[in-house]
Design an enzyme around this catalytic site. Structure first.
Site, short mmCIF file in Angstrom:
data_model
loop_
_atom_site.label_atom_id
_atom_site.label_comp_id
_atom_site.label_asym_id
_atom_site.label_seq_id
_atom_site.Cartn_x
_atom_site.Cartn_y
_atom_site.Cartn_z
CG ASP A 51 -13.54 11.36 -25.73
OD1 ASP A 51 -14.21 10.51 -25.13
OD2 ASP A 51 -13.91 11.94 -26.76
CG ASP A 54 -17.15 7.33 -28.57
OD1 ASP A 54 -16.38 6.41 -28.91
OD2 ASP A 54 -18.16 7.16 -27.87
#
Length: 331
Positions: free
Chosen positions: A84, A86
Site C-alpha cells: 500500500d 499512503d
C-alpha cells in the site's frame, strides 16, 4: 451530523465494479512494467538514492527480530510483494500531495482549500482513511483532469514527486521493499491513487510497477470517468488477485504491507501479511491473527509502542494545500 458521515468507515465486499477496477488496474500495471523493462527500469532509482537506501537498510536491520526466519526467500519466483502507498510507503496521502502540486499550477483556487484542510490534518494525525472521503477527493480530481492529456499529467506528476513526495518516503518500508527486490522478487505498489501517479512513484523507487485507480481516457485525453471504481478496499484485493493470476504467482508465498484496516481484504489474500504504521483497527486485527507489525512513525515496533503519528504544524499546513479542491471551480 451528516457532514461527519465520512468519519465512520463502512464495511464493503467485492462488487462487479471493484472486480472491474482490479482487473483494469492489473492490466495497466503489467503493460507499464513491460514497457519499463526495456527502458527506464534499467536506469534504477534517482541519483543520490543509494545512500538513502543503505541508511534505510541499516535501520531495518537494527529493527529485525533474530527469532524470525529468513524472509523474503531468495530466488522464489512464485512470490512477490504488494505495498500500500499512503502512510505505508509514504507519509500522508498521494492524492493530497498531487493536489498540492496542481494547486501550485493554478488548477484550482486558494479559497477552496480552507474548507478541507482539517480532513488532511485528520488523516495525518490519526492515520485514518475513509472510503467515502477518499472517493470524494478522487471525484474532484477527475473533474480537475477532465479534458487534459494523460501525457501532460504524467509530466506534471514527475515534478510533483520531486517537490512534495520524495522526502516523505518511509526509509523502513523502503528497506522492506528493497529486501524483496534483492531476493529477486517483483514489488508492486497497490493504491487508490491514480495509476499514473502510482507508476511514477514506483519507478522512482526502483519498484516493478503499480496497481492504482484507472481513469478512463480516449485518444490520450481524460474523460472524467473511472474504469470501475477507486482501487480501495475490496478492489485492491481484486487487483492483486488478477495480477497474481496473470503473473503466475502463488499468493501463499507472497507478502502484502499496509497501514489501514481497509486493506484487510488484500492482506488476507497473502501468506505473509504485514501491518505497517497500523491504524487502531488493523493493529487489533493483526495481533489477533499473529501478523507481523512495524511502526516507522516512532522508530520503534508497533508491538511495543501503539501510538498514532504526531504531525507538526508544517506537515498539517502542507496537507491543507493538498486538499484536492472538492467542488472545484475552473479559472
Amino acid at each position: 451530523m451528516a457532514a461527519l458521515g465520512w468519519l465512520t468507515p463502512r464495511r464493503r465486499s467485492a462488487t462487479a465494479r471493484s472486480v472491474l477496477a482490479g482487473e483494469a488496474s492489473a492490466e495497466a500495471a503489467r503493460k507499464t512494467a513491460q514497457a519499463l523493462d526495456g527502458t527506464d527500469a534499467d536506469a534504477g532509482p534517482p541519483a543520490g538514492s543509494e545512500e538513502a537506501a543503505e541508511a534505510a537498510a541499516a535501520e531495518a536491520a537494527a529493527e529485525a527480530e533474530p527469532a524470525e526466519p529468513e524472509f523474503p526467500v531468495a530466488g522464489d519466483d512464485l512470490a512477490a510483494a504488494f505495498f500500500d502507498l499512503d502512510n505505508t510507503v509514504m507519509q500522508g496521502a498521494a492524492i493530497f500531495h498531487f493536489g498540492r502540486g496542481l494547486y501550485k499550477r493554478e488548477f484550482f483556487h486558494r479559497r477552496e482549500l480552507a474548507r478541507f484542510a482539517w480532513q488532511q490534518a485528520w488523516f495525518r494525525l490519526a492515520g485514518v482513511e475513509d472510503p467515502e472521503h477518499m472517493q470524494d477527493a478522487r471525484d474532484s480530481a477527475l473533474s480537475i483532469v477532465k479534458g487534459h492529456k494523460v501525457s501532460e499529467l504524467m509530466s506534471i506528476g514527475e515534478e510533483i514527486y520531486d517537490e512534495y513526495m520524495a522526502e516523505r518516503i518511509w526509509p523502513g518500508t523502503r528497506a522492506l521493499a528493497q529486501a524483496h527486490l534483492d531476493a529477486g522478487q517483483k514489488v508492486w505498489l497497490v493504491t487508490a491513487a491514480p495509476v499514473e501517479t502510482a507508476t511514477i512513484i514506483a519507478r522512482r523507487l526502483g519498484l516493478t510497477g503499480a496497481l492504482g485507480t484507472v481513469a478512463e481516457s480516449v485518444d490520450g485525453i481524460y474523460t472524467g470517468r473511472l474504469v470501475g471504481e477507486p482501487l480501495h478496499g475490496p478492489a485492491k484485493a481484486e487487483a492483486v488477485r488478477a495480477l497474481a493470476a496473470a503473473e503466475g504467482l502463488d499468493l501463499e508465498r507472497c507478502a502484502a504491507y499496509s497501514d489501514s484496516h481497509n486493506d484487510i481484504p488484500m492482506l488476507s489474500l497473502v501468506g505473509h501479511p504485514y501491518a505497517i504504521n497500523p491504524d487502531t483497527k488493523l493493529r487489533k486485527h493483526a495481533r489477533a491473527h499473529d501478523w507481523r507489525l512495524r511502526d516507522y512513525r516512532t522508530g520503534r515496533k508497533a508491538v511495543k509502542v501503539g501510538v498514532p503519528a504526531a504531525a507538526g504544524v508544517g506537515a498539517i499546513a502542507g496537507g491543507a494545500a493538498a486538499a484536492i479542491a472538492l467542488h472545484r471551480r475552473r479559472k
